[in-house]
Design a protein around this motif. Structure first.
Motif, PDB file in Angstrom:
ATOM      1  N   ARG A 119      -1.939   3.785  12.029  1.00 51.24           N
ATOM      2  CA  ARG A 119      -1.355   3.016  10.939  1.00 51.24           C
ATOM      3  C   ARG A 119      -2.423   2.649   9.916  1.00 51.24           C
ATOM      4  O   ARG A 119      -3.563   2.377  10.268  1.00 51.24           O
ATOM      5  CB  ARG A 119      -0.726   1.728  11.458  1.00 51.24           C
ATOM      6  N   GLU A 163      -2.588   0.755   5.657  1.00 52.18           N
ATOM      7  CA  GLU A 163      -1.911   0.282   4.459  1.00 52.18           C
ATOM      8  C   GLU A 163      -2.444   1.037   3.250  1.00 52.18           C
ATOM      9  O   GLU A 163      -3.660   1.248   3.115  1.00 52.18           O
ATOM     10  CB  GLU A 163      -2.123  -1.216   4.281  1.00 52.18           C
ATOM     11  N   ALA A 195       6.556   3.200   4.839  1.00 59.78           N
ATOM     12  CA  ALA A 195       7.412   2.016   4.794  1.00 59.78           C
ATOM     13  C   ALA A 195       6.882   1.059   3.742  1.00 59.78           C
ATOM     14  O   ALA A 195       5.698   0.699   3.758  1.00 59.78           O
ATOM     15  CB  ALA A 195       7.467   1.338   6.161  1.00 59.78           C
ATOM     16  N   GLY A 196       7.749   0.666   2.811  1.00 58.49           N
ATOM     17  CA  GLY A 196       7.346  -0.257   1.752  1.00 58.49           C
ATOM     18  C   GLY A 196       7.879  -1.655   1.994  1.00 58.49           C
ATOM     19  O   GLY A 196       8.989  -1.836   2.510  1.00 58.49           O
ATOM     20  N   SER A 197       7.076  -2.653   1.616  1.00 56.98           N
ATOM     21  CA  SER A 197       7.483  -4.051   1.760  1.00 56.98           C
ATOM     22  C   SER A 197       7.350  -4.765   0.418  1.00 56.98           C
ATOM     23  O   SER A 197       6.308  -4.658  -0.245  1.00 56.98           O
ATOM     24  CB  SER A 197       6.619  -4.765   2.809  1.00 56.98           C
ATOM     25  N   HIS A 198       8.389  -5.479   0.036  1.00 62.56           N
ATOM     26  CA  HIS A 198       8.375  -6.332  -1.149  1.00 62.56           C
ATOM     27  C   HIS A 198       8.646  -7.758  -0.701  1.00 62.56           C
ATOM     28  O   HIS A 198       9.504  -7.996   0.173  1.00 62.56           O
ATOM     29  CB  HIS A 198       9.415  -5.865  -2.167  1.00 62.56           C
ATOM     30  N   TYR A 199       7.953  -8.722  -1.298  1.00 63.51           N
ATOM     31  CA  TYR A 199       7.979 -10.091  -0.796  1.00 63.51           C
ATOM     32  C   TYR A 199       8.695 -11.011  -1.777  1.00 63.51           C
ATOM     33  O   TYR A 199       8.566 -10.878  -3.003  1.00 63.51           O
ATOM     34  CB  TYR A 199       6.550 -10.569  -0.549  1.00 63.51           C
ATOM     35  N   ARG A 214       2.656 -12.447  -2.856  1.00 67.43           N
ATOM     36  CA  ARG A 214       1.991 -11.314  -2.220  1.00 67.43           C
ATOM     37  C   ARG A 214       2.369 -10.015  -2.925  1.00 67.43           C
ATOM     38  O   ARG A 214       3.520  -9.816  -3.325  1.00 67.43           O
ATOM     39  CB  ARG A 214       2.380 -11.228  -0.746  1.00 67.43           C
ATOM     40  N   PRO A 229       3.280  -6.063  -3.406  1.00 69.98           N
ATOM     41  CA  PRO A 229       3.999  -5.086  -2.578  1.00 69.98           C
ATOM     42  C   PRO A 229       3.019  -4.271  -1.742  1.00 69.98           C
ATOM     43  O   PRO A 229       1.891  -4.002  -2.161  1.00 69.98           O
ATOM     44  CB  PRO A 229       4.720  -4.211  -3.612  1.00 69.98           C
ATOM     45  N   THR A 231       2.589  -0.887   1.103  1.00 72.94           N
ATOM     46  CA  THR A 231       3.130   0.327   1.700  1.00 72.94           C
ATOM     47  C   THR A 231       2.255   0.727   2.872  1.00 72.94           C
ATOM     48  O   THR A 231       1.029   0.822   2.743  1.00 72.94           O
ATOM     49  CB  THR A 231       3.192   1.477   0.688  1.00 72.94           C
ATOM     50  N   GLN A 232       2.879   0.961   4.006  1.00 72.13           N
ATOM     51  CA  GLN A 232       2.151   1.345   5.211  1.00 72.13           C
ATOM     52  C   GLN A 232       2.532   2.757   5.618  1.00 72.13           C
ATOM     53  O   GLN A 232       3.703   3.139   5.550  1.00 72.13           O
ATOM     54  CB  GLN A 232       2.451   0.382   6.357  1.00 72.13           C
ATOM     55  N   GLN A 276      -1.985  -5.026   7.763  1.00 73.47           N
ATOM     56  CA  GLN A 276      -1.813  -6.474   7.650  1.00 73.47           C
ATOM     57  C   GLN A 276      -1.767  -7.152   8.992  1.00 73.47           C
ATOM     58  O   GLN A 276      -2.098  -8.311   9.120  1.00 73.47           O
ATOM     59  CB  GLN A 276      -0.497  -6.775   6.898  1.00 73.47           C
TER      60      GLN A 276
END
Length: 216
Positions: free
Chosen positions: A100, A102, A142-146, A153, A155, A157-158, A214
Motif C-alpha cells: 500500500r 498513498e 481508492a480515493g478519499s474526500h473529507y 484534509r 483529498p 488516493t491510495q 495514512q
C-alpha cells in the motif's frame, strides 16, 4: 518498526511458531533465507504473525520504506508451504503480498498506472533472474474526500497491490526466498518513489510520491 533498517529483526522466533523444529526442512531453510537477507537501507522489516488457515506452514513479514523519517510505502509478505503440493500453486511454496502507498492525486488520474505497477512486480523478478510462476493479483486505486470536521484534509488516493506467485524450487526443493524478498522490497521502494538500488533507472519510472500511508 523495531527492526534495523535493511535487515530483518533477529526476533523472528518470538512471532511465529510454524518455523520451528517440527516444520519440514525445506520450509525452515526458506524461512532462514528470509531472516538473513540483506536489503536496501530504506527498508524497515519485522516478522509478524502469519495467517493460520492458508497452508500447513506459514511465515510472514511486514515492511515499510522509510526515507528522511517519512513512511513512503508499507506492505506484508507471507510465505506459505504445503509439503503435499497445491494444484493451484503448481508447487509446494507460495508467496502472497499486500502493498500500500498513498499517491499524489494527479498520479492517480493516469489510466495506465495499474498496468505499470503490476509490471514493476514482474520486472523486479526479471531484473534479478528470480524464477517464478502462476502469478496473479489485483491493483486497486481508492480515493478519499473529507467533509465536516475533516474538511481541512486534502483529498487522498491510495494504491493497493495484492498479488501471489509460486517461487520455483531449487536444490533440495527450496526456493531462493532471499532473492524474492529483495525483489519485493525493490517493488516497495519503486512505488515509494525511490530510484533502483543499482543507481540505474533502466528506463523505468518511479512514482514521484512523498506521502506515506495514512494508517498502518
Amino acid at each position: 518498526m523495531a527492526a534495523a533498517q535493511g535487515r530483518l529483526s533477529d526476533g523472528a522466533d518470538d512471532t511465529d511458531d510454524t518455523a520451528g523444529d517440527e516444520a519440514p526442512l525445506p520450509f525452515r531453510q526458506a524461512v532462514e533465507a528470509l531472516r538473513t537477507a540483506r536489503l536496501r537501507p530504506e527498508m524497515e522489516i519485522d516478522p509478524t504473525r502469519p495467517p493460520q488457515r492458508l497452508a500447513p506452514f506459514a511465515y510472514a513479514l511486514e515492511a515499510a520504506v522509510v526515507a528522511d523519517g517519512e513512511d513512503l510505502t508499507d506492505g506484508r509478505l507471507v510465505l506459505l508451504h504445503d509439503p503435499q503440493g497445491h494444484d493451484a500453486w503448481k508447487g509446494t511454496f507460495r508467496l502472497v503480498t499486500l502493498v500500500r502507498a498513498e499517491l499524489e492525486p494527479e498520479m492517480a488520474a493516469d489510466p495506465l498506472l495499474p498496468e505499470v505497477c503490476w509490471s514493476w512486480l514482474t520486472g523486479a523478478f526479471e531484473a534479478r533472474g528470480v524464477e517464478y510462476g502462476e502469478a496473479s493479483g489485483t491493483v486497486t486505486l481508492a480515493g478519499s474526500h473529507y467533509f465536516g470536521g475533516l474538511a481541512d484534509r486534502a483529498p487522498a488516493t491510495q494504491i493497493e497491490i495484492r498479488a501471489s506467485w509460486t517461487p520455483r524450487e531449487g536444490t533440495g526443493g527450496v526456493p531462493d526466498t532471499a532473492a524474492h524478498l529483495a525483489a519485493w522490497c525493490e517493488l516497495l521502494c519503486q512505488i515509494g518513489g525511490l530510484p533502483p538500488a543499482n543507481g540505474s533507472d533502466g528506463g523505468v519510472v518511479s512514482l514521484p510520491q512523498r506521502r506515506g500511508p495514512q494508517s498502518r
